[in-house]
Design an enzyme around this catalytic site. Structure first.
Site, PDB file in Angstrom:
ATOM      1  N   ASP A 150       0.834  -1.211   0.000  1.00 46.63           N
ATOM      2  CA  ASP A 150       0.000   0.000   0.000  1.00 46.63           C
ATOM      3  C   ASP A 150       0.869   1.261   0.000  1.00 46.63           C
ATOM      4  O   ASP A 150       2.094   1.180   0.024  1.00 46.63           O
ATOM      5  CB  ASP A 150      -0.946  -0.061   1.213  1.00 46.63           C
ATOM      6  CG  ASP A 150      -2.329   0.492   0.903  1.00 46.63           C
ATOM      7  OD1 ASP A 150      -2.435   1.369   0.031  1.00 46.63           O
ATOM      8  OD2 ASP A 150      -3.300   0.056   1.556  1.00 46.63           O
ATOM      9  N   ASP A 242      -9.220   3.631  -4.014  1.00 47.03           N
ATOM     10  CA  ASP A 242      -9.927   2.443  -3.531  1.00 47.03           C
ATOM     11  C   ASP A 242     -11.357   2.340  -4.057  1.00 47.03           C
ATOM     12  O   ASP A 242     -12.076   3.328  -4.173  1.00 47.03           O
ATOM     13  CB  ASP A 242      -9.994   2.468  -1.999  1.00 47.03           C
ATOM     14  CG  ASP A 242      -8.643   2.178  -1.371  1.00 47.03           C
ATOM     15  OD1 ASP A 242      -7.664   1.935  -2.105  1.00 47.03           O
ATOM     16  OD2 ASP A 242      -8.571   2.215  -0.120  1.00 47.03           O
TER      17      ASP A 242
END
Ligand SMILES: *[C@@H]1O[C@H](CO)[C@@H](O)[C@H](O)[C@H]1NC(C)=O
Ligand SMILES: *[C@@H]1O[C@H](CO)[C@@H](O)[C@H](O)[C@H]1NC(C)=O
Ligand SMILES: *[C@@H]1O[C@H](CO)[C@@H](O)[C@H](O)[C@H]1NC(C)=O
Ligand SMILES: *[C@@H]1O[C@H](CO)[C@@H](O)[C@H](O)[C@H]1NC(C)=O
Length: 432
Positions: A150, A242
């Site tokens: 991430d 996202d």
């Protein structure tokens, strides 16, 4: 011979390059990830149970293989003071990550883990910037097979000198390319000079130095021109921010990724993010989401609690036509839009993405055709052989409805289908 086949499309409410060893990463990953279902509320039993559910629900049989732990798996406030390693949370994973790996390997699965290219993860747990080799060595020793990496919480001084265009929030786009360069990197900017590239290649090299194959999945949200260097760095790279279980978000990602499809081939896959099937979107929306993610050759990571999934949703995730297209061992390229529909071709529009898609398959030299309906009510849509690049117009083709399995026989010219609101009709087309 029927010149135009008309059919009411019935949806039953219940019914039915980075080249790694052993072809790891050549095709999009099929699996599951804990985040969309559970966020931080994870534990060993739930991860192991997902493996057992894969088998019981027949997901293993159709190719799903990776079971991936997302954020929050470790002790939050410190690393091991002696080894510097991240410590598995003794409450959530009382037997360590290595036990989870061993158990899942015995059932034939692969295990994924999560970290961030920052000092802490998005949820504030220890992350791997500066500890790449330590962490990669620990994961390899524990039996980890996959890393999602991430992009949260890196130090200010590692901010890139300029920003790449993030199209979803901009209206100054032509064909998915920013035309306004104000504050952005110039069009010919070499993104391999960016701090982001350095943060992500450091982990790639740390993983490659391990005596274990660990598939590397970038999650840097499509920033820093990743389409330019993702293929040299990892097996897949997220191409957007996202996903969430909202129809508008799913469409926005679909629209954006439809402009990146020339970056898809064996060994390198833009990742349209984990699936939201089972998380409150309608069955028609689930079909659109899954069919287009599969057709774009995105990794397909289920993101729901499998104890609660409905039979029709499960059938969507197991669709044999879509999975065989996504996992084609001979054809690397994805399906592409051949016509936008509502808007002129090549329109970048987050609520009206391309509606007509096709792509070639090595299975029976077939062609997958998808017709997506962005409207809330049903629409008749026509698959016209003449318009589909993989077909040579004028002939008859054999068509099968990918959702019902209904064989439409040999059809001249094309097929009209009634597509329910937000749904996607699909045809598998091959020779008569
Ligand atoms: C990515 O790299 C692999 C391996 O070198 C190559 O086969 C593939 O064509 C590349 N993908 C694209 C879109 O260029
Ligand atoms: C967008 O790209 C397509 C395909 O490359 C091209 O045919 C079309 O002319 C482009 N449109 C504009 C406005 O650049
Ligand atoms: C997207 O396309 C729809 C349908 O043509 C149109 O009504 C809408 O205004 C467009 N949105 C934008 C932001 O251009
Ligand atoms: C595959 O299909 C295309 C058109 O649909 C046709 O032109 C081609 O000859 C076929 N190839 C084989 C090997 O059958």
């Amino acid at each position: 011979m029927i010149s135009r086949y008309s059919l009411l499309f019935v949806f039953l409410p219940f019914g039915a390059p980075l080249v790694l060893n052993n072809n790891v990463g050549k095709l999009p990953v099929l699996g599951w990830n804990s985040w969309n279902a559970y966020h931080c509320d994870i534990n060993e039993e739930q991860i192991l149970n997902t493996g057992r559910q894969f088998i019981d629900l027949g997901l293993t049989d159709v190719g799903y293989k990776y079971i991936n732990i997302d954020d929050c798996w470790s002790v939050k406030d410190h690393r091991d003071p002696v080894t510097n390693r991240i410590i598995p949370d003794p409450t959530r994973f009382p037997n360590g990550i290595s036990h989870t790996a061993r158990y899942l390997h015995e059932l034939g699965f692969k295990l994924g883990i999560y970290s961030s290219a920052g000092t802490t993860t998005c949820a504030g747990y220890p992350a791997s910037l500066g500890f790449e080799s330590v962490d990669a060595a620990a994961w390899a020793e524990w039996g980890v097979d996959y890393l999602k990496y991430d992009n949260c919480n890196f130090p200010q001084e590692l901010t890139d000198e300029c920003k790449a265009c993030v199209p979803e929030n901009r209206d100054d786009l032509v064909n998915g390319t920013c035309t306004n360069t104000n504050g952005l990197c110039p069009p010919d900017y070499d993104y391999t000079q960016s701090h982001t590239h350095a943060r992500y290649t450091t982990m790639r090299d740390a993983l490659l130095a391990q005596p274990r194959t660990i598939l590397y999945s970038l999650c840097e949200w499509g920033e820093a021109g990743v389409n330019q260097w993702g293929n040299d760095t990892a097996s897949s790279w997220r191409m957007s921010f996202d996903i969430d279980p909202s129809w508008s978000r799913i469409l926005s990602i679909l629209n954006q990724n439809s402009f990146y499809l020339h970056h898809v081939d064996f060994w390198g896959h833009p990742d349209a993010d984990m699936l939201e099937v089972g998380n409150g979107i309608s069955l028609a929306e689930s079909k659109t989401h899954f069919a287009l993610w599969a057709a774009m050759k995105s990794p397909l990571l289920i993101g729901t609690d499998l104890a609660k999934i409905s039979r029709p949703e499960l059938d969507v995730l197991k669709n044999k036509y879509l999975l065989s297209f996504n996992q084609d061992p001979v054809v690397g390229r994805p399906a592409m839009p051949y016509k936008w529909g509502t808007n002129p071709d090549w329109t970048f529009n987050a609520s009206f993405p391309a509606e007509f898609w096709s792509g070639p398959s090595s299975v029976s030299n077939g062609t997958l055709v998808l017709m997506f309906n962005p409207y809330a009510d049903g629409k008749t849509k026509s698959a016209v052989w003449d318009e589909i690049p993989e077909l040579k117009g004028g002939e008859s083709y054999h068509a099968v409805d990918i959702w019902s399995g209904l064989d439409l026989g040999c059809v001249e010219h094309g097929v009209d289908l009634l597509v329910e609101g937000h749904g996607t009709a699909g045809l598998w087309i091959d020779h008569c």
